[in-house]
Write an enzyme that holds these catalytic residues in place. Structure first.
Site, mmCIF file in Angstrom:
data_model
loop_
_atom_site.group_PDB
_atom_site.id
_atom_site.type_symbol
_atom_site.label_atom_id
_atom_site.label_comp_id
_atom_site.label_asym_id
_atom_site.label_seq_id
_atom_site.Cartn_x
_atom_site.Cartn_y
_atom_site.Cartn_z
ATOM 1 N N LYS A 10 1.545 0.002 15.051
ATOM 2 C CA LYS A 10 2.969 -0.071 15.422
ATOM 3 C C LYS A 10 3.366 -1.283 16.267
ATOM 4 C CE LYS A 10 4.536 3.527 13.406
ATOM 5 N NZ LYS A 10 4.512 3.022 12.035
ATOM 6 N N PRO A 40 -3.790 0.325 18.756
ATOM 7 C CA PRO A 40 -3.504 -0.152 17.397
ATOM 8 C C PRO A 40 -3.690 0.879 16.277
ATOM 9 C CG PRO A 40 -5.550 -1.115 18.218
ATOM 10 C CD PRO A 40 -4.946 -0.371 19.349
ATOM 11 N N HIS A 82 0.839 -1.206 0.000
ATOM 12 C CA HIS A 82 0.000 0.000 0.000
ATOM 13 C C HIS A 82 0.868 1.248 0.000
ATOM 14 C CE1 HIS A 82 -3.949 -1.815 0.515
ATOM 15 N NE2 HIS A 82 -3.279 -2.778 1.111
ATOM 16 N N TYR A 85 4.053 6.811 9.946
ATOM 17 C CA TYR A 85 3.273 5.608 9.622
ATOM 18 C C TYR A 85 4.158 4.543 8.971
ATOM 19 C CZ TYR A 85 -0.913 2.916 8.534
ATOM 20 O OH TYR A 85 -1.872 1.938 8.490
ATOM 21 N N TYR A 120 -9.112 5.297 7.394
ATOM 22 C CA TYR A 120 -9.235 5.685 8.805
ATOM 23 C C TYR A 120 -10.324 6.755 8.859
ATOM 24 C CZ TYR A 120 -4.828 3.332 9.994
ATOM 25 O OH TYR A 120 -3.846 2.394 10.209
HETATM 26 P P1 RFL Z 1 2.483 -11.831 21.423
HETATM 27 O O1 RFL Z 1 2.053 -11.946 20.013
HETATM 28 O O2 RFL Z 1 1.451 -11.480 22.439
HETATM 29 O O3 RFL Z 1 3.166 -13.208 21.812
HETATM 30 C C1 RFL Z 1 3.509 -13.543 23.147
HETATM 31 C C2 RFL Z 1 3.471 -15.038 23.290
HETATM 32 O O4 RFL Z 1 3.924 -15.395 24.599
HETATM 33 C C3 RFL Z 1 3.118 -16.452 25.087
HETATM 34 N N1 RFL Z 1 3.217 -16.501 26.551
HETATM 35 C C4 RFL Z 1 3.941 -17.432 27.230
HETATM 36 N N2 RFL Z 1 4.694 -18.461 26.791
HETATM 37 C C5 RFL Z 1 5.299 -19.242 27.722
HETATM 38 N N3 RFL Z 1 5.153 -19.053 29.071
HETATM 39 C C6 RFL Z 1 4.399 -18.020 29.546
HETATM 40 N N4 RFL Z 1 4.273 -17.857 30.862
HETATM 41 C C7 RFL Z 1 3.754 -17.167 28.606
HETATM 42 N N5 RFL Z 1 2.937 -16.070 28.715
HETATM 43 C C8 RFL Z 1 2.625 -15.703 27.471
HETATM 44 C C9 RFL Z 1 1.723 -16.107 24.562
HETATM 45 O O5 RFL Z 1 0.869 -17.242 24.548
HETATM 46 C C10 RFL Z 1 2.060 -15.591 23.166
HETATM 47 O O6 RFL Z 1 2.017 -16.615 22.202
HETATM 48 O O7 RFL Z 1 3.647 -10.777 21.602
HETATM 49 P P2 RFL Z 1 4.818 -10.277 20.596
HETATM 50 O O8 RFL Z 1 5.524 -11.455 19.975
HETATM 51 O O9 RFL Z 1 5.564 -9.276 21.355
HETATM 52 O O10 RFL Z 1 4.038 -9.569 19.374
HETATM 53 C C11 RFL Z 1 3.355 -8.350 19.559
HETATM 54 C C12 RFL Z 1 2.135 -8.284 18.635
HETATM 55 O O11 RFL Z 1 1.363 -9.451 18.799
HETATM 56 C C13 RFL Z 1 1.273 -7.027 18.895
HETATM 57 O O12 RFL Z 1 2.061 -5.916 19.211
HETATM 58 C C14 RFL Z 1 0.395 -6.654 17.676
HETATM 59 O O13 RFL Z 1 -0.549 -7.656 17.395
HETATM 60 C C15 RFL Z 1 -0.326 -5.317 17.926
HETATM 61 N N6 RFL Z 1 -1.243 -4.947 16.842
HETATM 62 C C16 RFL Z 1 -0.776 -4.363 15.662
HETATM 63 N N7 RFL Z 1 0.536 -4.154 15.479
HETATM 64 C C17 RFL Z 1 1.007 -3.680 14.289
HETATM 65 O O14 RFL Z 1 2.218 -3.486 14.150
HETATM 66 N N8 RFL Z 1 0.175 -3.391 13.229
HETATM 67 C C18 RFL Z 1 -1.167 -3.572 13.336
HETATM 68 O O15 RFL Z 1 -1.876 -3.365 12.355
HETATM 69 C C19 RFL Z 1 -1.699 -4.035 14.589
HETATM 70 N N9 RFL Z 1 -3.013 -4.232 14.747
HETATM 71 C C20 RFL Z 1 -2.604 -5.214 16.965
HETATM 72 C C21 RFL Z 1 -3.480 -4.832 15.890
HETATM 73 C C22 RFL Z 1 -3.118 -5.871 18.089
HETATM 74 C C23 RFL Z 1 -4.452 -6.142 18.172
HETATM 75 N N10 RFL Z 1 -4.881 -6.863 19.310
HETATM 76 C C24 RFL Z 1 -5.839 -7.903 19.288
HETATM 77 C C25 RFL Z 1 -4.127 -6.765 20.544
HETATM 78 C C26 RFL Z 1 -4.829 -5.073 15.966
HETATM 79 C C27 RFL Z 1 -5.336 -5.716 17.109
HETATM 80 C C28 RFL Z 1 -6.820 -5.902 17.138
HETATM 81 C C1 PHB Z 2 -5.114 -4.424 10.486
HETATM 82 O O1 PHB Z 2 -5.109 -4.656 9.259
HETATM 83 O O2 PHB Z 2 -5.414 -5.300 11.313
HETATM 84 C C2 PHB Z 2 -4.755 -3.073 10.983
HETATM 85 C C3 PHB Z 2 -4.307 -2.115 10.094
HETATM 86 C C4 PHB Z 2 -3.993 -0.838 10.558
HETATM 87 C C5 PHB Z 2 -4.125 -0.549 11.904
HETATM 88 C C6 PHB Z 2 -4.561 -1.517 12.786
HETATM 89 C C7 PHB Z 2 -4.887 -2.788 12.326
HETATM 90 O O3 PHB Z 2 -3.849 0.717 12.341
#
Ligand code: RFL
Ligand code: PHB
Length: 391
Positions: A296, A292, A72, A384, A201
């Site tokens: 980032k 989110p 994109h 971004y 957005y």
């Molecule tokens: P994770 O993915 O949470 O993984 C951590 C892992 O550790 C495990 N764990 C354990 N394992 C062993 N022993 C224990 N005691 C443990 N406790 C926990 C867990 O089961 C898990 O598997 O962390 P990590 O690797 O730091 O990754 C971070 C990302 O997952 C997170 O920052 C992103 O998903 C945030 N986020 C977004 N980030 C972006 O860069 N771009 C996006 O578009 C974006 N959109 C989002 C998002 C997060 C969202 N949610 C649901 C929080 C959209 C959403 C809706």
């Molecule tokens: C997504 O595609 O899940 C997404 C994209 C942009 C954001 C957050 C989530 O700012």
């Protein structure tokens, strides 16, 4: 059991770290609390900065990303009956972003790691981390109900916000910063082609909405909801009706399709400092959370483990602790920039139910400025696509 680096958590941070270390000849063991199936199904982020794509490519884990990722070149900002497309490459020296689901990254990395014979274990929750102020930390975990011990030289706490790593740093050392927002996101995955080229957005009097996608046939949509919202109160008809209202623009249509996944995510900003103590190094959500809106979280997690992998190479290769000692400060520069950008995008685009009318006027004035000023659009674009502190 013994290894050089014990990695707690098989999210994107832990998995990529184990891949980067393996590529440099450093051994690691990854311990993940949940099942492989659970890790591969969890719907989360989707927007990757160029540097994240480059890191996955350099790690040799981007074959499918290169085939299926959707590049994109900008985003749409929609408010007050207007739609402004903000182009990125022209404002950032040619940078773009890529949509590719976090779940797909996780699937790709798990498959590659297991293929290479990695010690990557699921259903093995870590219960305690001991001896991080000495030379041989010990990780206690359970497998099939039996407690086991893993000895190592370095511990990577990649276990997300609710993990056990951050609490292992003495409370007298750790300082935390937090902001909680008065709203949450309801996210849905819908089996319908995206109604847009680039992400939209949208700010409206009814609240924020985001139109993203996962593939040419699957849309990812988000709605601002109350922090205590219950999925039971959000049947499909209500979700679509609200999305139509919030994205409304003359001449534009949102296509509907079957909703195949839904979840509610609270919004918070959080930073723990320092990101390391003794032999323990926190990476990703274990150390910091962003709302989110700025996309980032995943990108920060990947940036952290790139720094950590390089520091481990210095330590295990040249015996120098310099990289490990600088790890926290190096990461935190990028983290705080992303924290501010995420907060800024969030307050710009959400309707704060408690804000006085005065603040709403400010918000609209700010939105108009961002959509009209070349300088403001450049600021949004360069943040971004990822402001490059470490490069
Ligand atoms: P994770 O993915 O949470 O993984 C951590 C892992 O550790 C495990 N764990 C354990 N394992 C062993 N022993 C224990 N005691 C443990 N406790 C926990 C867990 O089961 C898990 O598997 O962390 P990590 O690797 O730091 O990754 C971070 C990302 O997952 C997170 O920052 C992103 O998903 C945030 N986020 C977004 N980030 C972006 O860069 N771009 C996006 O578009 C974006 N959109 C989002 C998002 C997060 C969202 N949610 C649901 C929080 C959209 C959403 C809706
Ligand atoms: C997504 O595609 O899940 C997404 C994209 C942009 C954001 C957050 C989530 O700012």
């Amino acid at each position: 059991m013994r290894t050089q680096v014990a990695i707690i958590g098989a999210g994107p941070a832990g998995l990529l770290l184990s891949q980067l270390l393996h590529n440099q000849g450093i051994d690691s063991v990854v311990l993940e609390a949940r099942s492989r199936d659970y890790c591969e199904r969890r719907q989360r982020a989707g927007m990757l900065e160029q540097s994240t794509v480059d890191a996955l490519r350099a790690a040799g884990a981007a074959d499918r990303l290169d085939r299926e990722g959707l590049v994109h070149h900008g985003i749409h900002l929609r408010f007050d009956g207007r739609n402004r497309h903000i182009d990125f490459p022209g404002r950032t020296g040619g940078k773009s972003v890529t949509v590719y689901g976090q779940t797909e990254i996780v699937k790709d990395l798990i498959a590659k790691r297991l293929d290479e014979g990695a010690e990557l274990y699921f259903d093995t929750p870590v219960t305690a981390i001991e001896g991080i102020d000495g030379d041989t930390p010990r990780i206690r975990f359970t497998r099939d109900g039996v407690e086991e011990v893993l000895e190592c030289e370095v511990v990577a706490g990649c276990d997300g916000f609710h993990g056990v790593s951050r609490p292992a740093i003495p409370a007298t050392v750790l300082k935390t910063y937090e902001r909680v927002y008065p709203f949450a996101w309801l996210g849905v995955l819908a089996d319908v082609a995206p109604s847009t080229d680039d992400l939209i957005y949208a700010y409206s009097e009814r609240g924020f909405a985001l139109h993203s996608m996962r593939s040419p046939t699957v849309s990812r949509l988000y709605l601002q909801v109350d922090p205590d919202a219950d999925l039971a109160d959000w049947p499909d008809e209500r979700i679509w009706a609200e999305l139509h209202e919030r994205f409304a623009l003359p001449g534009w249509r949102l296509e509907e399709g079957p909703i195949i996944d839904r979840n509610i995510t609270p919004m918070r900003s959080f930073v723990a400092e320092p990101m390391s103590f003794g032999r323990l190094f926190l990476a990703g959500d274990a150390a910091h959370i962003v709302p989110p809106t700025g996309a980032k979280g995943l990108n920060l997690a990947i940036a952290d483990v790139r720094v950590l992998a390089d520091a481990c190479v210095e330590w295990f290769g040249a015996g120098s602790r310099a990289g490990l000692d600088a790890y926290s400060d190096t990461c935190l520069r990028r983290v705080w920039r992303a924290e501010h950008f995420s907060y800024w995008m969030t307050t710009l685009l959400h309707r704060d139910p408690d804000a006085p009318a005065f603040d709403r006027r400010f918000q609209l004035a700010h939105l108009r400025y961002v959509a009209d000023s070349e300088a403001a659009m450049t600021t949004l674009a360069e943040n971004y696509v990822g402001y490059a502190w470490n490069e």
